[in-house]
Design a protein around this motif. Structure first.
Motif, PDB file in Angstrom:
ATOM      1  N   HIS A  31      21.154 -76.228  -4.265  1.00 19.72           N
ATOM      2  CA  HIS A  31      20.502 -75.665  -3.085  1.00 19.72           C
ATOM      3  C   HIS A  31      19.102 -76.254  -2.886  1.00 19.72           C
ATOM      4  O   HIS A  31      18.628 -76.362  -1.751  1.00 19.72           O
ATOM      5  N   ILE A  32      18.455 -76.577  -3.995  1.00 16.54           N
ATOM      6  CA  ILE A  32      17.170 -77.275  -3.931  1.00 16.54           C
ATOM      7  C   ILE A  32      17.159 -78.337  -5.021  1.00 16.54           C
ATOM      8  O   ILE A  32      17.959 -78.288  -5.973  1.00 16.54           O
ATOM      9  N   THR A  33      16.244 -79.279  -4.889  1.00 12.79           N
ATOM     10  CA  THR A  33      16.147 -80.331  -5.895  1.00 12.79           C
ATOM     11  C   THR A  33      15.078 -79.974  -6.917  1.00 12.79           C
ATOM     12  O   THR A  33      14.267 -79.061  -6.706  1.00 12.79           O
ATOM     13  N   LYS A  81      22.409 -71.574   2.597  1.00 15.09           N
ATOM     14  CA  LYS A  81      23.373 -70.546   2.188  1.00 15.09           C
ATOM     15  C   LYS A  81      22.745 -69.472   1.295  1.00 15.09           C
ATOM     16  O   LYS A  81      23.402 -68.494   0.965  1.00 15.09           O
ATOM     17  N   ARG A  82      21.509 -69.685   0.900  1.00 13.68           N
ATOM     18  CA  ARG A  82      20.816 -68.727   0.030  1.00 13.68           C
ATOM     19  C   ARG A  82      19.748 -67.987   0.845  1.00 13.68           C
ATOM     20  O   ARG A  82      18.629 -68.458   1.021  1.00 13.68           O
ATOM     21  N   LEU A 121      16.260 -68.801  14.528  1.00 15.07           N
ATOM     22  CA  LEU A 121      15.974 -67.726  15.483  1.00 15.07           C
ATOM     23  C   LEU A 121      17.248 -67.080  16.007  1.00 15.07           C
ATOM     24  O   LEU A 121      17.270 -65.886  16.332  1.00 15.07           O
ATOM     25  N   SER A 122      18.305 -67.876  16.123  1.00 15.35           N
ATOM     26  CA  SER A 122      19.563 -67.353  16.675  1.00 15.35           C
ATOM     27  C   SER A 122      20.612 -67.116  15.600  1.00 15.35           C
ATOM     28  O   SER A 122      21.801 -67.020  15.881  1.00 15.35           O
ATOM     29  N   GLN A 123      20.171 -67.007  14.355  1.00 19.61           N
ATOM     30  CA  GLN A 123      21.100 -66.841  13.241  1.00 19.61           C
ATOM     31  C   GLN A 123      21.819 -65.501  13.283  1.00 19.61           C
ATOM     32  O   GLN A 123      22.937 -65.367  12.807  1.00 19.61           O
ATOM     33  N   SER A 124      21.154 -64.478  13.868  1.00 22.70           N
ATOM     34  CA  SER A 124      21.742 -63.134  13.870  1.00 22.70           C
ATOM     35  C   SER A 124      21.407 -62.425  15.167  1.00 22.70           C
ATOM     36  O   SER A 124      20.367 -62.659  15.777  1.00 22.70           O
ATOM     37  N   SER A 125      22.318 -61.531  15.591  1.00 21.06           N
ATOM     38  CA  SER A 125      22.054 -60.715  16.781  1.00 21.06           C
ATOM     39  C   SER A 125      21.397 -59.389  16.403  1.00 21.06           C
ATOM     40  O   SER A 125      21.046 -58.595  17.280  1.00 21.06           O
TER      41      SER A 125
END
Length: 479
Positions: A31-33, A81-82, A121-125
């Motif tokens: 997920h990260i380096t 994803k985290r 910003l539009s990830q969730s309603s």
């Protein structure tokens, strides 16, 4: 212009700062380096001065960490994803931008400074979802720096702002005052330039309309109801430390007023539409009656002055109808100390005094009709006024007053039937004084409308419409 951070957002950010993140597991999962982790840990939970020195010593590296570049993704994208890592990075980014101006400048030099943020910003309603909330907070810090920078990313910023405004408008429409306050404070941070205000106004159905509803609730006028505004029914006793009518807290009210004050710097663009669509002048006059604090009174007066001075021909008549002069005289008698407030109060009084010296009773009546909202002001019941002015009303500017009267009568006025009663009275007076011009009124549909209103449920409308039809019939029989 510095405002205290909204309580809900401040609490959320503090909570995220304290959460432990299993960083080694995130590295193993890809997920990260390792490089990302070293940079994060170098500024994690250290003193501000040490953090500043670390970041300023590697601006390119931290820009790449947050925005990507040189073939690598932003950490916000790689850790997408985290949710815990994304939330943490957003809070960290906000802290770094706020504390280290050089980083903000470096981020804005990136070819795509907003690319990792805008999709979030539009990830969730769900308006309470932390990731869009935290993202908007980051952008509300970053975008103003771009707007005021000499070398700003103008095209990129102009593309990003509408998306940010759209997201914030969903918070402003929430029933949660905490979320509304986040939206309004972030609006205020963004409205620092002419361009940002123009873009805000361009999206006014999303941006302005929900804020007007907050002000209407605070004034005691329910949605789509005008009677309280025009009657001045509420009094200052209905305002308390906790809030005004409709459960609107004083802090939220102040922040909404601050947004409209900023918008009023574009008064040439916004003044007339605000009055035509939202009746901003009677709304502000009512709020001025209720205002229990100098800080809200100051914003109300300053906004009124900005709007009216730039739109004198249309807004001064509206101010007279809303009884602003009497309210200003009342304010002048109070012990007020704020110098800016006193200046605006004097300037408004001077402007209205100058206007009233040139106004006749006919001008006042015509202005009331052109405002689109009638009330029982003195000319309507004055036989002398009609005897002296009825013909002029029908002839002036090719009959624009009766045309506007027909437009007013064409509406249902479900929440303020008094308007229809006043209009029927005026039609009756016109027919009585100038019977030979009945055909002019008939062509405008006024005869058929007053006849239809005889079946209206409101007693005062029925009575006035019956009187108007009676005048028509009297002259018809005599003719």
């Amino acid at each position: 212009m510095s405002l205290d951070p909204p309580t809900y957002l401040f609490s959320l950010q503090n909570n995220i700062r304290q959460r432990p993140i299993p960083w080694p597991g995130a590295v193993r999962a890809g997920h990260i380096t390792e490089g990302d982790l070293k940079k994060i840990q170098s500024v994690d939970k250290v003193r501000k001065e040490q953090r500043r020195q670390t970041v300023e010593g590697d601006l390119e590296g931290f820009r790449t960490l947050l925005l990507g570049g040189h073939g690598s993704q932003s950490v916000l994208e790689s850790a997408g994803k985290r949710a815990d890592i994304v939330q943490y990075i957003l809070v960290l980014t906000g802290d770094l931008i706020e504390d280290i101006p050089a980083l903000s400048s470096a981020l804005l030099e990136h070819p795509e400074p907003y690319k990792p943020f805008l999709p979030l910003l539009s990830q969730s309603s769900n308006p309470e979802d932390p990731i869009p909330l935290l993202t908007s907070s980051v952008l509300a810090n970053l975008v103003p720096n771009a707007l005021t920078s000499k070398d700003n990313q103008s095209p990129k910023t102009e593309q990003a702002l509408p998306k940010l405004y759209t997201y914030l408008s969903t918070l402003a429409q929430s029933s949660d005052s905490g979320l509304q306050d986040i939206a309004v404070q972030e609006y205020s941070a963004l409205l620092r330039t002419k361009k940002s205000r123009e873009l805000f106004w361009r999206q006014r159905k999303e941006t302005v309309n929900p804020l007007i509803e907050i002000l209407r609730s605070a004034s005691g006028a329910g949605k789509d109801s005008d009677s309280t505004l025009w009657s001045g029914g509420a009094s200052i006793r209905s305002a308390t430390e906790a809030g005004l009518s409709g459960g609107v807290g004083l802090q939220l009210l102040y922040h909404v007023l601050l947004v409209f004050w900023q918008l009023s710097f574009e008064a040439d663009m916004v003044g007339k539409p605000l009055e035509e669509i939202h009746e901003i002048i009677p709304l502000y006059v009512q709020l001025l009656r209720l205002s229990p604090k100098e800080k809200t009174t100051r914003l109300l007066l300053s906004t009124l002055y900005n709007l009216i001075s730039a739109n004198r021909a249309t807004l001064l008549p509206a101010a007279m109808l809303a009884r602003l002069p009497a309210l200003l005289q009342n304010l002048s008698g109070r012990h007020l100390t704020d110098p800016d407030l006193l200046d605006d109060l004097k300037n408004l009084n001077d402007m209205i005094d100058e206007y009233t010296k040139t106004q006749t009773t006919f001008d006042e009546y015509a202005a009331e009709v052109q405002s689109g909202h009638l009330r029982w002001s003195p000319p309507h019941r004055n036989p002398t006024f009609w005897a002296e002015n009825a013909r002029k009303i029908l002839e002036n500017n090719q009959g624009e007053v009766p045309k506007k009267l027909a437009e007013i009568m064409g509406k249902s006025w479900e929440n303020d039937k008094q308007v229809l009663a006043v209009a029927c009275n005026d039609v009756a007076c016109l027919v009585k004084e100038v019977p030979e011009r009945r055909s002019q009124l008939e062509k405008l549909g006024l005869k058929s409308r007053v006849m239809a209103l005889m079946a209206e449920g409101d007693q005062s409308v029925r009575w006035e419409s019956l009187r108007a039809v009676g005048e028509w019939m009297r002259y018809s029989f005599e003719g």
